[in-house]
Design a protein around this motif. Sequence first.
Motif, PDB file in Angstrom:
ATOM      1  N   SER A 124      -2.767  41.962  58.340  1.00 55.47           N
ATOM      2  CA  SER A 124      -3.398  41.437  59.542  1.00 55.47           C
ATOM      3  C   SER A 124      -4.074  40.105  59.227  1.00 55.47           C
ATOM      4  O   SER A 124      -4.830  40.004  58.253  1.00 55.47           O
ATOM      5  CB  SER A 124      -4.442  42.431  60.070  1.00 55.47           C
ATOM      6  N   PRO A 125      -3.840  39.080  60.037  1.00 55.51           N
ATOM      7  CA  PRO A 125      -4.453  37.774  59.766  1.00 55.51           C
ATOM      8  C   PRO A 125      -5.921  37.700  60.169  1.00 55.51           C
ATOM      9  O   PRO A 125      -6.639  36.793  59.748  1.00 55.51           O
ATOM     10  CB  PRO A 125      -3.612  36.819  60.613  1.00 55.51           C
ATOM     11  N   ASP A 126      -6.392  38.667  60.966  1.00 59.07           N
ATOM     12  CA  ASP A 126      -7.755  38.559  61.499  1.00 59.07           C
ATOM     13  C   ASP A 126      -8.491  39.893  61.570  1.00 59.07           C
ATOM     14  O   ASP A 126      -9.530  39.988  62.221  1.00 59.07           O
ATOM     15  CB  ASP A 126      -7.718  37.914  62.890  1.00 59.07           C
ATOM     16  N   GLY A 127      -7.965  40.912  60.917  1.00 61.38           N
ATOM     17  CA  GLY A 127      -8.646  42.202  60.908  1.00 61.38           C
ATOM     18  C   GLY A 127      -8.315  43.106  62.074  1.00 61.38           C
ATOM     19  O   GLY A 127      -8.753  44.263  62.109  1.00 61.38           O
ATOM     20  N   ARG A 128      -7.537  42.604  63.045  1.00 64.07           N
ATOM     21  CA  ARG A 128      -7.134  43.443  64.168  1.00 64.07           C
ATOM     22  C   ARG A 128      -5.859  44.218  63.815  1.00 64.07           C
ATOM     23  O   ARG A 128      -5.169  43.880  62.864  1.00 64.07           O
ATOM     24  CB  ARG A 128      -6.920  42.583  65.414  1.00 64.07           C
ATOM     25  N   TYR A 130      -2.133  45.194  64.764  1.00 64.84           N
ATOM     26  CA  TYR A 130      -1.050  44.628  65.566  1.00 64.84           C
ATOM     27  C   TYR A 130       0.049  45.651  65.858  1.00 64.84           C
ATOM     28  O   TYR A 130       0.116  46.722  65.239  1.00 64.84           O
ATOM     29  CB  TYR A 130      -0.463  43.404  64.858  1.00 64.84           C
ATOM     30  N   ASP A 156     -10.240  44.461  53.221  1.00 64.77           N
ATOM     31  CA  ASP A 156     -10.146  43.018  53.461  1.00 64.77           C
ATOM     32  C   ASP A 156     -11.389  42.283  52.973  1.00 64.77           C
ATOM     33  O   ASP A 156     -11.330  41.089  52.660  1.00 64.77           O
ATOM     34  CB  ASP A 156      -9.894  42.731  54.940  1.00 64.77           C
ATOM     35  N   GLN A 210     -10.091  49.637  64.862  1.00 62.30           N
ATOM     36  CA  GLN A 210      -9.738  48.229  65.034  1.00 62.30           C
ATOM     37  C   GLN A 210      -9.363  47.917  66.479  1.00 62.30           C
ATOM     38  O   GLN A 210      -8.866  48.779  67.211  1.00 62.30           O
ATOM     39  CB  GLN A 210      -8.533  47.875  64.147  1.00 62.30           C
ATOM     40  N   ARG A 220       2.417  35.281  57.491  1.00 64.43           N
ATOM     41  CA  ARG A 220       1.686  34.277  56.726  1.00 64.43           C
ATOM     42  C   ARG A 220       2.582  33.766  55.623  1.00 64.43           C
ATOM     43  O   ARG A 220       3.186  34.541  54.892  1.00 64.43           O
ATOM     44  CB  ARG A 220       0.412  34.871  56.114  1.00 64.43           C
TER      45      ARG A 220
END
Length: 233
Positions: A124-128, A130, A156, A210, A220
């Motif tokens: 996850s790029p932002d902690g959420r 997907y 993370d 989340q 990424r």
Amino acid sequence: MPLLYTIGKLTVAPTLRLAFRPTVEGLEHIPAAGGAIFAGNHLSVADELFLGTVVPRHLAFWAKSEYFKGTGVKGAFSKFVLTGLGAIPVERAGGRAALSAFDAAIPALQGGDLVAVYPEGTRSPDGRLYRGRTGAARLAVAAGVPIIPVGMIGTDRAQPIGARVPRPGKAKIIVRFGKPLDFTGRPDDRTSLREMTDELMSEIQKLTGQEYVPRYAPPRANAPVAGEPPAGA
């Protein structure tokens, strides 16, 4: 259990438990025998380390095929380690080559082994959390084994992007296992696989708390990955 994995269980795992003292919930959902798929959220490279630490049995992770094909000393070492750990190579380009991961995982599961995958397909790029890809559900139906949802919390922060190793004291690590999802006998058409995957992601979200994002996580560049479904899954 592969020899190198056993060595890690006797050395790395106790070190991580001592340094991080992870909280583990739902161990009763891990079968003592028989095949199963562990499918969890993916926050950090450390997810594999902590999952392997707290699960008492051998876990075979799906890993990028590039890690098995490197050249020179570094490439040879990477291949040696992953092979010794019992990792399953995944071709991310898609097509018939990508399905080789399923070809390897199905007999392993039917033979009583455990396989770990990350349905989001990347960290996850932002902690959420997907949208999940359908590879885990497809594998469960094909092998006739349950999926155990996994929720990782704090990894993370323990090992953020750019950190080479997990750092003690940065976060409380929590690993939660949910009740097994049995999709035996379900059809494997696209609609059914999507429904099963959405059910799985809902269970993971309950474990982690989340925020859920109903779209695929953006990839990424050069991000190390393991446990990802093949491309297009």
